[in-house]
Structure formats: C-alpha cells, structure tokens
Design an enzyme around this catalytic site. Structure first.
Site, short mmCIF file in Angstrom:
data_model
loop_
_atom_site.label_atom_id
_atom_site.label_comp_id
_atom_site.label_asym_id
_atom_site.label_seq_id
_atom_site.Cartn_x
_atom_site.Cartn_y
_atom_site.Cartn_z
N ASP A 1 7.28 11.94 29.92
CA ASP A 1 7.94 13.20 30.45
C ASP A 1 6.96 14.18 31.27
O ASP A 1 6.14 14.48 30.53
CB ASP A 1 8.90 13.66 29.71
CG ASP A 1 10.05 13.03 29.03
OD1 ASP A 1 10.10 11.72 29.59
OD2 ASP A 1 10.76 13.19 28.33
N ASP B 1 23.69 11.22 29.77
CA ASP B 1 23.29 11.93 28.88
C ASP B 1 24.28 12.59 28.24
O ASP B 1 25.25 13.15 29.13
CB ASP B 1 22.34 12.81 29.62
CG ASP B 1 21.22 12.09 30.11
OD1 ASP B 1 20.84 10.86 29.82
OD2 ASP B 1 20.47 12.91 31.00
#
EC number: 5.3.1.16
Length: 243
Positions: free
Chosen positions: A12, A134
């Site tokens: 990330d 998500d």
C-alpha cells in the site's frame, strides 16, 4: 485466477512510501519504506501475486503514486501477478493499466458508482477485474472507506459477478490493520453468495488466521501489517496452507 490458495502481500502506497493504515483511517499510518524494495522482498520470499494500492488515489479519486507503481512493475517483471487498486475511476484508465502490465485492476468506488464499468472492461480484458467490496459495520463503503453506500456486501457481490467480475476483494474494515484477528462469517457469506473467487483482507495477525480464511472458502488472503511487523513470514503462511 488463484487456482490454489495464495497468501498475497500488500504494498500500500502513500506519498511514494509503503504504509499500513489502522481501520482505514488517514493519520494512523505506519511507514515501511520504498515500494520497490518491499515488492522485491516479497517476490524473493515466494509471492506469486502482489497487491498494490495507491492510497492517495483511493482518497483523492485519482492515482498519485504512478511512478512508484511503474517502478514496481518494472522490477518484478512477468513472473509475478500484480493486482492494482486506488484511484481507478474510468474504463480507459483501467485498460491502460492492464495494457501496461497490470494483471488485474481493483475497482471500488468506480464499480459502485457505475457498475457497467465492470462489463465494459471485461469485454476486452476478461478475467481482469477484481471488484473491491470494503465493509464497515456490514455496509459497503467507498472513497477510501469514508462514505457509506447502503449496499449489502453479499448482494453487491452477486451483481458484480453477473457483470463479469473475475473475483471479489473483500476487506473487513472493522478489523483492518489492527492485528487482532479475522472474522470468518462475512467471508463465508460472500463465498456462499457467488461462484467467483473471494479474496479476503483485514485483521490477519497469525498463521491460524490465514488458515481460518482458507477454511472459510476464500481463494486468497491479502496480508499487510502482520508481514511488515514480522508476526510471521510469508513462507510460513504459505507452507501452512499448501500442506
């Protein structure tokens, strides 16, 4: 995609550096250095797939870490699959990334706002779209986990599978980055709802968590903080599920 269960390291990126967020909240990040070095570390440890996310892109709506992403693609070459998300908002952008060497694009906000984008990309690049669902408090959230949608993850997964999604990336935001363990029930619900692979993410702290997600029916698990913090090695986790 994922013919055998895989442990997929996360890379990330924020401001050109590898970071991990706690619960998806900006300002909670811990930094782990250069993305290329991280990617190479995981490839050397046996990673078959890398999970790249442009976190700035996820929050701002356009990709910011393009140079770092290009450098990772160049460094790892063709031997490792790369899936990329964060700030991909149009079919043109997604197709450009696929043509440049990304194996799968991860669509979250774009897929929620325009579900047909999944079918549009899949027409020319089949098996290349991973839809990111998500969930926070049982609701799909978008825009870097900051906006609720009112969508139920299992119902949404069915819609995207019908539109040609190659798989679903499910992140349990409530436990993301906290190193306190996984919740298997939401994953099991998704696995039961659709026939496409479910890639699980969020909360992994131990090898036992990895095994639990495999038992829940996930096709792969994305792991970030636990690997960077040395809770276990990639080799140990993959051995546990290969055996």
């Amino acid at each position: 995609m994922f013919p055998e269960f895989e442990v997929v390291p996360a890379v990330d990126m924020q401001d050109g550096q590898v970071v991990q967020l706690v619960g998806g909240e900006r300002g909670t990040e811990k930094t782990y250095g250069d993305p290329v070095a991280a990617a190479q570390r995981w490839v050397d440890a046996g990673a078959r797939t890398l999970h790249l996310v442009d976190l700035d892109g996820a929050f701002e709506g356009e990709r910011v870490n393009g140079d770092a992403i290009d450098a990772v693609l160049e460094a790892v070459g063709d031997g490792v699959d790369v899936q990329l998300g964060g700030g991909i908002r149009t079919a043109e952008d997604a197709i450009s990334l696929l043509d440049r060497g990304v194996d799968r694009v991860i669509l979250g906000t774009a897929a929620v706002e325009n579900p047909d984008i999944v079918a549009e990309i899949s027409r020319t690049h089949p098996e290349s779209v991973l839809v990111s669902l998500d969930a926070k408090d049982g609701e799909v959230v978008v825009s870097g986990w900051t906006e609720g949608t009112g969508l139920d993850p299992a119902e949404a997964a069915g819609r995207y599978a019908d539109l040609g999604a190659a798989g679903v990336l499910f992140t349990d935001v409530d436990v993301e980055g906290q190193l306190e363990g996984v919740r298997t029930e939401p994953v099991e619900r998704l696995v039961e709802a659709v026939d496409v692979p479910i890639v699980a993410s969020g909360g992994v702290a131990t090898v036992a968590d990895v095994q639990a997600l495999e038992s829940a029916g996930a096709a792969a698990v994305v792991v970030g903080s636990a690997l960077y913090e040395g809770e276990f090695t990639l080799e140990a986790a993959q051995r546990a599920v290969d055996g």
